[in-house]
Design an enzyme around this catalytic site. Structure first.
Site, PDB file in Angstrom:
ATOM      1  CG  LEU A  15      -1.962  -1.110   1.272  1.00  0.00           C
ATOM      2  CD1 LEU A  15      -3.066  -1.123   2.484  1.00  0.00           C
ATOM      3  CD2 LEU A  15      -2.613  -1.459   0.038  1.00  0.00           C
ATOM      4  N   GLY A  21       0.979  -5.143   1.231  1.00  0.00           N
ATOM      5  CA  GLY A  21      -0.164  -5.203   0.194  1.00  0.00           C
ATOM      6  C   GLY A  21       0.522  -5.986  -0.974  1.00  0.00           C
ATOM      7  CG  ASN A  30       6.351  -5.570   6.073  1.00  0.00           C
ATOM      8  OD1 ASN A  30       5.691  -5.754   4.906  1.00  0.00           O
ATOM      9  ND2 ASN A  30       7.092  -4.364   5.738  1.00  0.00           N
ATOM     10  CD  GLU A  31       0.815  -5.704   6.626  1.00  0.00           C
ATOM     11  OE1 GLU A  31       1.362  -6.809   6.849  1.00  0.00           O
ATOM     12  OE2 GLU A  31       0.254  -5.865   5.256  1.00  0.00           O
TER      13      GLU A  31
HETATM   14  C1  LIG Z   1      -6.630  -3.664  15.193  1.00  0.00           C
HETATM   15  C2  LIG Z   1      -6.977  -3.770  13.882  1.00  0.00           C
HETATM   16  C3  LIG Z   1      -6.575  -2.521  12.942  1.00  0.00           C
HETATM   17  C4  LIG Z   1      -6.743  -2.588  11.580  1.00  0.00           C
HETATM   18  C5  LIG Z   1      -6.708  -1.672  10.676  1.00  0.00           C
HETATM   19  C6  LIG Z   1      -5.844  -1.743   9.407  1.00  0.00           C
HETATM   20  C7  LIG Z   1      -4.434  -1.021   9.608  1.00  0.00           C
HETATM   21  C8  LIG Z   1      -3.621  -0.682   8.607  1.00  0.00           C
HETATM   22  C9  LIG Z   1      -3.477  -1.803   7.743  1.00  0.00           C
HETATM   23  C10 LIG Z   1      -2.517  -1.535   6.705  1.00  0.00           C
HETATM   24  C11 LIG Z   1      -2.058  -2.815   5.707  1.00  0.00           C
HETATM   25  C12 LIG Z   1      -0.746  -2.327   5.171  1.00  0.00           C
HETATM   26  C13 LIG Z   1      -0.397  -2.858   4.286  1.00  0.00           C
HETATM   27  C14 LIG Z   1       0.945  -2.140   3.473  1.00  0.00           C
HETATM   28  O1  LIG Z   1       0.983  -2.477   2.446  1.00  0.00           O
HETATM   29  S1  LIG Z   1       1.717  -0.970   4.426  1.00  0.00           S
HETATM   30  C15 LIG Z   1       3.210  -0.769   3.285  1.00  0.00           C
HETATM   31  C16 LIG Z   1       4.307  -1.584   3.694  1.00  0.00           C
HETATM   32  N1  LIG Z   1       5.546  -1.581   2.780  1.00  0.00           N
HETATM   33  C17 LIG Z   1       6.535  -1.893   3.264  1.00  0.00           C
HETATM   34  O2  LIG Z   1       7.054  -1.980   4.094  1.00  0.00           O
HETATM   35  C18 LIG Z   1       7.710  -1.688   1.949  1.00  0.00           C
HETATM   36  C19 LIG Z   1       8.453  -0.343   2.156  1.00  0.00           C
HETATM   37  N2  LIG Z   1       9.374  -0.385   1.132  1.00  0.00           N
HETATM   38  C20 LIG Z   1      10.520  -1.147   0.829  1.00  0.00           C
HETATM   39  O3  LIG Z   1      10.737  -1.892   1.695  1.00  0.00           O
HETATM   40  C21 LIG Z   1      11.601  -0.834  -0.308  1.00  0.00           C
HETATM   41  O4  LIG Z   1      10.974   0.409  -0.902  1.00  0.00           O
HETATM   42  C22 LIG Z   1      11.368  -1.909  -1.449  1.00  0.00           C
HETATM   43  C23 LIG Z   1      12.129  -3.175  -1.015  1.00  0.00           C
HETATM   44  C24 LIG Z   1      10.079  -2.328  -1.748  1.00  0.00           C
HETATM   45  C25 LIG Z   1      12.528  -1.468  -2.510  1.00  0.00           C
HETATM   46  O5  LIG Z   1      13.599  -1.065  -2.290  1.00  0.00           O
HETATM   47  P1  LIG Z   1      14.276  -0.239  -3.213  1.00  0.00           P
HETATM   48  O6  LIG Z   1      14.278  -0.486  -4.411  1.00  0.00           O
HETATM   49  O7  LIG Z   1      15.708   0.203  -2.521  1.00  0.00           O
HETATM   50  O8  LIG Z   1      13.706   1.386  -3.272  1.00  0.00           O
HETATM   51  P2  LIG Z   1      13.290   2.494  -2.086  1.00  0.00           P
HETATM   52  O9  LIG Z   1      13.269   1.834  -0.623  1.00  0.00           O
HETATM   53  O10 LIG Z   1      14.579   3.441  -2.050  1.00  0.00           O
HETATM   54  O11 LIG Z   1      12.088   3.430  -2.542  1.00  0.00           O
HETATM   55  C26 LIG Z   1      12.078   4.039  -3.561  1.00  0.00           C
HETATM   56  C27 LIG Z   1      11.147   5.185  -3.337  1.00  0.00           C
HETATM   57  O12 LIG Z   1       9.816   4.652  -2.953  1.00  0.00           O
HETATM   58  C28 LIG Z   1       9.290   5.158  -1.822  1.00  0.00           C
HETATM   59  N3  LIG Z   1       8.536   3.741  -1.107  1.00  0.00           N
HETATM   60  C29 LIG Z   1       8.827   2.723  -1.122  1.00  0.00           C
HETATM   61  N4  LIG Z   1       7.880   1.927  -0.499  1.00  0.00           N
HETATM   62  C30 LIG Z   1       6.892   2.461  -0.320  1.00  0.00           C
HETATM   63  C31 LIG Z   1       5.232   2.436   0.065  1.00  0.00           C
HETATM   64  N5  LIG Z   1       4.885   1.466   0.294  1.00  0.00           N
HETATM   65  N6  LIG Z   1       4.438   3.470  -0.047  1.00  0.00           N
HETATM   66  C32 LIG Z   1       5.079   4.812  -0.388  1.00  0.00           C
HETATM   67  N7  LIG Z   1       6.325   5.111  -1.114  1.00  0.00           N
HETATM   68  C33 LIG Z   1       7.169   4.010  -0.943  1.00  0.00           C
HETATM   69  C34 LIG Z   1      10.669   5.434  -1.026  1.00  0.00           C
HETATM   70  O13 LIG Z   1      10.264   6.107   0.180  1.00  0.00           O
HETATM   71  C35 LIG Z   1      11.550   6.014  -1.876  1.00  0.00           C
HETATM   72  O14 LIG Z   1      11.015   7.222  -1.977  1.00  0.00           O
HETATM   73  P3  LIG Z   1      11.976   8.453  -2.646  1.00  0.00           P
HETATM   74  O15 LIG Z   1      12.956   8.363  -1.657  1.00  0.00           O
HETATM   75  O16 LIG Z   1      11.010   9.526  -2.543  1.00  0.00           O
HETATM   76  O17 LIG Z   1      12.407   8.105  -3.850  1.00  0.00           O
END
Ligand SMILES: CCCCCCCC/C=C/C/C=C/C(=O)SCCNC(=O)CCNC(=O)[C@H](O)C(C)(C)COP(=O)(O)OP(=O)(O)OC[C@H]1O[C@@H](n2cnc3c(N)ncnc32)[C@H](O)[C@@H]1OP(=O)(O)O
Length: 279
Positions: free
Chosen positions: A85, A130, A154-155
């Site tokens: 997400l 996500g 990994n949330e």
């Molecule tokens: C009591 C019960 C209550 C229930 C209610 C629900 C609560 C909420 C539930 C939520 C479910 C959530 C699901 C999700 O998916 S949360 C997102 C989790 N994602 C991650 O942890 C992954 C994060 N990203 C990474 O680990 C890495 O980016 C990578 C391994 C995917 C890729 O690595 P790499 O190629 O080195 O790229 P960068 O890390 O440098 O990233 C590039 C760029 O993109 C930005 N970015 C990365 N991931 C995200 C993201 N998920 N969303 C937005 N932006 C992201 C990163 O910040 C970099 O940005 P830049 O510096 O501006 O270029």
């Protein structure tokens, strides 16, 4: 989002006339009845509201076209299947936006999880949260054998919690005890570990992910559609109904949870950490 047709690929004839939207490329092969859907939301295919919307439109178009019986989901971005997400959709916004976003997340899961299509995830990059959920909605998962391509829900590492229907999807795939541990620890599995726990069905060399998906697809499409679809529905409808019966409550629950100051702070810190990592 508008569905755009692009020119057929060279030497392929009409059956490979690509179509899609800005963030979702669709490469259909009418001859085989298989379409490849590629996420194209650089740099990491974060599931923004636009990508979710375009994905749903493209999926619906394929489901309504009886030519297609199977879809392979993969990434057009190098090294990443989907970063999950889009965190910017979940912090610094207002409750109305959070509600709209979460409704789209629910919609994507509902449509994928009960899709009549054969869905195969060709996981050619990192697949956290996500992104992992999308792969779990598929009928089969193939992961590239690259130690950088971690996969898991990994949330908790972000200080948030996977909602019950994320949990249910994982339990349906790897079982309750493995899910209990994976969710609480926010485990991101290496390919060999993911295979061992049953999170993915095959681990293959990176350059064989798509070809493997195509051959697995042929095996699934050899089954009469109606029988396979009824069986898939039998396996998954109870899980889907749990969300359908409480969709609005789930949205409200998300909005109040994500709006908490402590959660907003966790997400902001996590985003900053991601950005520092590059520095
Ligand atoms: C009591 C019960 C209550 C229930 C209610 C629900 C609560 C909420 C539930 C939520 C479910 C959530 C699901 C999700 O998916 S949360 C997102 C989790 N994602 C991650 O942890 C992954 C994060 N990203 C990474 O680990 C890495 O980016 C990578 C391994 C995917 C890729 O690595 P790499 O190629 O080195 O790229 P960068 O890390 O440098 O990233 C590039 C760029 O993109 C930005 N970015 C990365 N991931 C995200 C993201 N998920 N969303 C937005 N932006 C992201 C990163 O910040 C970099 O940005 P830049 O510096 O501006 O270029």
């Amino acid at each position: 989002a508008t569905i755009r047709r692009t020119e057929p690929t060279a030497g392929s004839g009409d059956s490979a006339r690509r179509f899609g939207t800005q963030r979702v490329l669709v490469e259909p092969d009418a001859a085989s009845g298989v379409a490849v859907m590629k996420f194209k939301n650089p740099p990491v295919n974060s599931l923004s509201l636009e990508l979710l919307t375009e994905f749903i439109i493209s999926l619906e178009k394929l489901e309504n076209d009886k030519t297609f019986r199977g879809v392979i989901l993969t990434s057009d971005c190098p090294r990443v299947f989907s970063a999950g997400l889009d965190l910017t959709e979940m912090c610094g916004k207002n409750p109305a936006h959070y509600a709209e976003y979460w409704k789209a997340v629910q919609e994507l899961w509902l449509r994928l999880y009960l899709s009549n299509l054969v869905l195969i995830a060709a996981i050619n990059g990192a697949c956290p949260a996500g992104g992992c959920l999308i792969s779990l909605t598929c009928d089969y998962r193939i992961l590239a054998d690259n130690p950088k391509y971690l996969i898991g829900l990994n949330e908790t590492l972000l200080g948030i919690v996977a909602p019950f229907w994320f949990k249910d999807t994982l339990v349906n795939t790897i079982g309750h005890r493995a899910s209990e541990q994976a969710l609480q620890l926010g485990l991101l599995f290496l390919p060999a570990e993911a295979l061992q726990v049953g999170l993915v069905d095959q681990v293959v060399p990176e350059d064989q992910v798509l070809s493997t998906a195509l051959s697995v697809m042929a095996r699934w499409m050899a089954i009469p559609d109606h029988a396979r679809q009824l069986t898939k529905n039998m396996m998954r409808k109870t899980t889907v109904d749990r969300l359908v019966k409480q969709r609005d409550a789930d949205i409200q629950n998300f909005v109040s949870f994500i709006s908490r100051d402590s959660i907003q702070k966790s997400l902001q810190m996590y985003l900053e950490k991601l950005k520092q990592k590059k520095g």
